[in-house]
Scaffold this motif. Structure first.
Motif, PDB file in Angstrom:
ATOM      1  N   LYS A  12       8.213  -3.660 -13.967  1.00 53.49           N
ATOM      2  CA  LYS A  12       8.347  -3.205 -12.574  1.00 53.49           C
ATOM      3  C   LYS A  12       9.805  -3.030 -12.150  1.00 53.49           C
ATOM      4  CE  LYS A  12       5.691  -5.587  -9.584  1.00 53.49           C
ATOM      5  NZ  LYS A  12       4.884  -6.744  -9.168  1.00 53.49           N
ATOM      6  N   VAL A 457       3.399  -4.128  10.118  1.00 53.77           N
ATOM      7  CA  VAL A 457       3.227  -2.941   9.279  1.00 53.77           C
ATOM      8  C   VAL A 457       2.988  -3.414   7.850  1.00 53.77           C
ATOM      9  CG1 VAL A 457       4.737  -1.549  10.729  1.00 53.77           C
ATOM     10  CG2 VAL A 457       5.664  -2.641   8.689  1.00 53.77           C
ATOM     11  N   SER A 458       2.314  -2.567   7.096  1.00 51.68           N
ATOM     12  CA  SER A 458       2.085  -2.943   5.703  1.00 51.68           C
ATOM     13  C   SER A 458       2.518  -1.794   4.810  1.00 51.68           C
ATOM     14  CB  SER A 458       0.616  -3.278   5.485  1.00 51.68           C
ATOM     15  OG  SER A 458      -0.150  -2.164   5.868  1.00 51.68           O
ATOM     16  N   GLY A 459       2.373  -1.987   3.524  1.00 49.06           N
ATOM     17  CA  GLY A 459       2.758  -0.957   2.576  1.00 49.06           C
ATOM     18  C   GLY A 459       4.232  -0.655   2.698  1.00 49.06           C
ATOM     19  N   GLY A 460       4.603   0.556   2.374  1.00 48.36           N
ATOM     20  CA  GLY A 460       6.022   0.902   2.388  1.00 48.36           C
ATOM     21  C   GLY A 460       6.488   1.421   3.737  1.00 48.36           C
ATOM     22  N   GLU A 461       5.640   1.293   4.739  1.00 44.69           N
ATOM     23  CA  GLU A 461       5.963   1.815   6.062  1.00 44.69           C
ATOM     24  C   GLU A 461       7.163   1.074   6.654  1.00 44.69           C
ATOM     25  OE1 GLU A 461       3.156   2.299   9.822  1.00 44.69           O
ATOM     26  OE2 GLU A 461       2.086   1.924   7.947  1.00 44.69           O
ATOM     27  N   ARG A 506      11.427  -2.663   5.532  1.00 46.63           N
ATOM     28  CA  ARG A 506      10.084  -2.360   5.031  1.00 46.63           C
ATOM     29  C   ARG A 506       9.726  -3.289   3.877  1.00 46.63           C
ATOM     30  NH1 ARG A 506      12.342   2.783   2.395  1.00 46.63           N
ATOM     31  NH2 ARG A 506      12.275   3.524   4.527  1.00 46.63           N
ATOM     32  N   TRP A 507       8.422  -3.466   3.683  1.00 47.66           N
ATOM     33  CA  TRP A 507       7.975  -4.274   2.557  1.00 47.66           C
ATOM     34  C   TRP A 507       8.175  -3.471   1.287  1.00 47.66           C
ATOM     35  CZ3 TRP A 507       7.258  -9.232   3.239  1.00 47.66           C
ATOM     36  CH2 TRP A 507       6.923  -9.690   4.517  1.00 47.66           C
ATOM     37  N   ASP A 509       7.203  -4.776  -1.799  1.00 51.87           N
ATOM     38  CA  ASP A 509       5.880  -5.045  -2.364  1.00 51.87           C
ATOM     39  C   ASP A 509       5.207  -5.987  -1.374  1.00 51.87           C
ATOM     40  OD1 ASP A 509       7.096  -7.509  -2.782  1.00 51.87           O
ATOM     41  OD2 ASP A 509       7.450  -7.156  -4.908  1.00 51.87           O
ATOM     42  N   GLU A 510       4.179  -6.713  -1.749  1.00 52.85           N
ATOM     43  CA  GLU A 510       3.469  -7.527  -0.746  1.00 52.85           C
ATOM     44  C   GLU A 510       4.319  -8.684  -0.228  1.00 52.85           C
ATOM     45  OE1 GLU A 510       1.497  -7.326  -4.041  1.00 52.85           O
ATOM     46  OE2 GLU A 510       1.630  -5.315  -3.210  1.00 52.85           O
TER      47      GLU A 510
END
Ligand code: WT7
Length: 649
Positions: A12, A457-461, A506-507, A509-510
């Motif tokens: 990764k 917010v979640s993901g790459g937002e 922004r995130w 990853d999790e």
């Protein structure tokens, strides 16, 4: 072969601590995040008891009355005692506290032991007392990177005076504003200091600053042998006072919530804010981040390159490393004097193990080329850190490979003057280390990324970075003399229960956060924090200027630089006038604030209500679409701006 403290990159693109690092690190328990977040108050209380000496124990960890909070209620402690006395008492008096590296190479590095530092601090505490400084009084400090700066800070802490350090590269006018706002009684400064081989005069600036303020006494450290004027009755030589001072001075028993210091920083307005940090909580967090994050061990030599004039210098060039009883390296000079390998030479010579610096410096060194680094044996290094602004992948990789020899983790530490100590980072014993990613909120810290409606917010937002209660012990308590500003700046955008950082994030990853940078009118110029408003005020105070707007423009080395759009008062634009304005900003604020470019324009883009559309100017400089111009009261100015600047927008 030097130990490898980090693994090879995984599929990764993440690096992880090696088995050696996991074994060696002070904190390698992956469950620590969960343990701490189950009950952060209990977590911090335990750390405060474990790591800090309390003259009287606190009865309760945390009290919250949004947006105000307190830590370690009723506890009595002293920062100077924790940084000095307790180490000497436990038999570590001979250990080196500070390795001071002067800029001139003819001068030898000076090692100051904990016992010596304590003696000097006691003497200086007595001097301050003799000059009338009492518990709660404010003391200005305007010193270069010399050990007297720690002596001065710790002496204030010892007697309960509140220090307010002003960066020595700031102008006399900047210092004056700070002295007035904090109503300081005494100022500690030096005759001058060395910068790229030249002795610079600092006392002249101090003289300008002190005039017309509440400062009664000025203490002057003799450092650069420059000629200064000493005002009879007001000015005193540090070394003369020290000769006569007694070396007995007990540390004052301070309440955990007593103010330790004020540090002025730029906000979104033109006037710097006095960020207030108190004693017990700040120290607890400065101390813990040194143990777990900088992973300080008995034999380490820690070098944080930040000037003490900034929060990084307060926390990681003074309180944190000294509280844990470590050895810190303090370097007086410029990174390229006498040559561009100066930093690497010092790392080799003093066997620095942990090296903490800013992306802007890394980009500069990368540009100078590998040869300066390669000349030196940097195998003593175990851990690298960065701070101050987002780091790009190229700079990260260069730091990792060329400086760290692909052996050392990089911790990308996110925090602010307001947070007092690091809030988001990876821990070296846990990882992962991902280029451009700061990482996780540290144990006991609650951070989130939310949208405008406060929804996570979640993901790459992308979203806004916020902090939540219990606000970590090291966070600011208020803005000096302006609690309203504290509430308005940090606890209004999302209500009194959420601290608004002013940063976008922004995130990645999790679990891991990438901080993308300021979303307000704050710039980061070579890692230094500046508000567009401050530079605007400085330019607008020039007699030939009618109005102006300042916006940041991306810069390859410095990250961002200020660019000014200036409307003149009916005088002809000229190159001389540009130079005059640059000199004016230097005088008003200091060299870090000087505009990279100045454009003389007829008008600034404004909304119908008269607000300057800085966002549009910013877009213009980066060749981005300018957005909807129909809301402007003067849409015709756009064409003119494009012509003047040559940008397309
Ligand atoms: C601002 C605070 C306290 C350290 C020195 C700066 C930016 C800081 C990072 C990082 C991305 C960062 C933020 C923050 N910043 N560290 N690791 N990654 N951005 O303190 O002068 O108060 O500035 O610096 O924008 O809000 P400061």
């Amino acid at each position: 072969m030097a130990t490898k403290w980090v693994t090879e990159k995984d599929e990764k693109g993440y690096y992880w601590p090696s088995d050696e690092m996991k074994k060696y690190a002070n904190m390698a328990d992956v469950d620590i995040f969960k343990k701490a977040s189950q009950n952060p108050e209990e977590f911090w209380a335990e750390k405060a008891k474990e790591n800090i000496h309390w003259f009287e124990p606190f009865s309760k960890a945390y009290e919250w009355n949004p947006p105000h909070f307190k830590w370690f209620i009723g506890g009595k402690t002293n920062a100077s005692y924790n940084c000095l006395d307790r180490h000497v008492i436990s038999g570590k008096g001979d250990k080196t506290a500070i390795i001071w590296v002067p800029e001139p190479t003819e001068e030898k590095a000076v090692k100051i032991s904990y016992a010596e530092l304590l003696e000097k601090v006691k003497k200086f505490s007595n001097i301050l007392k003799k000059l009338g400084v009492k518990k709660g009084d404010r003391v200005g400090i305007y010193l270069p990177m010399i050990p007297e700066v720690q002596i001065a800070m710790l002496a204030c802490a010892r007697i309960g005076a509140i220090h307010s350090v002003c960066f020595s590269a700031f102008s006399g006018d900047s210092l004056k504003t700070r002295l007035i706002d904090s109503n300081a009684k005494v100022l500690i400064t030096s005759d001058g200091y060395y910068r790229r081989g030249k002795p610079l005069n600092l006392k002249n600036n101090a003289d300008i600053a002190v005039e017309g303020t509440s400062v009664e006494h000025v203490i002057v450290v003799k450092r650069a042998g420059v000629e200064v004027e000493m005002k009879e009755g007001r000015d005193h030589w540090f070394h003369e006072l020290m000769e006569e001072a007694s070396n007995e001075c007990e540390a004052e028993k301070m309440d955990s919530e007593d103010y330790l210091f004020i540090l002025y920083t730029s906000g979104t307005t033109g006037k710097p804010k006095g960020i207030v940090h108190e004693t017990g909580g700040y120290l607890t967090q400065a101390d813990l981040t040194c143990r777990w994050l900088f992973d300080l061990h008995e034999e380490d030599v820690f070098w944080c390159t930040a000037d003490v004039g900034w929060i990084t210098g307060h926390t990681y060039n003074c309180y944190g490393p000294l509280s844990v009883g470590a050895t810190l390296l303090l370097f007086e000079g410029a990174p390229d004097y006498p040559d561009k390998d100066r930093w690497w030479k010092e790392i080799e010579e003093h066997k620095v193990t942990i090296f903490y610096t800013a992306p802007t410096a890394i980009r500069m060194f990368a540009q100078w080329g590998d040869s300066y680094v390669k000349k030196h044996d940097l195998s003593s290094l175990r851990l690298l850190g960065t701070v101050g602004e987002p780091i790009d992948e190229d700079a990260w990789m260069w730091f990792f490979e060329t400086v760290g020899g692909s052996r050392c983790p990089i911790i990308d530490t996110w925090w602010q003057t307001e947070t007092g100590a690091v809030m988001i980072s990876e821990l070296p014993g846990i990882g992962p280390f991902i280029p451009t990613v700061a990482g996780k909120p540290l144990p006991g810290v609650k951070a989130e990324i939310v949208d405008e409606g406060k929804n996570p917010v979640s993901g790459g937002e992308g979203g806004y970075l916020i902090l939540k209660s219990p606000f970590s012990p090291g966070m600011l308590r208020t803005v000096y003399n302006d609690d309203e500003k504290y509430v308005k700046t940090y606890f209004t955008e999302y209500g009194p229960e959420i601290y608004f950082t002013g940063d976008g994030a922004r995130w990645f990853d999790e679990e891991n956060i990438r901080v993308t940078g300021r979303i307000d009118d704050v710039m980061k110029v070579a890692g230094h924090r500046l508000s567009t408003g401050e530079v605007e005020n400085a330019i607008a105070s020039h007699e030939k200027v009618s109005e102006c707007a300042v916006v940041p423009k991306p810069h390859q080395i410095k990250g961002e630089v200020p660019v000014a759009f200036v409307v003149l008062k009916g005088v002809e634009p000229s190159d001389e006038l540009k130079q005059e304005l640059v000199a004016h900003v230097r005088k008003e604020i200091g060299p870090t604030a000087k505009p990279e470019e100045i454009y003389f324009v007829n008008d600034l883009p404004k909304t119908r209500s008269g607000k300057i559309m800085r966002r549009m100017l910013k877009s213009l400089l980066t060749n981005q679409p300018l957005g909807d111009a129909t809301t402007l009261q003067n849409a015709e100015t756009i064409k003119h701006l494009k012509e003047v600047t040559g940008y397309e927008g």
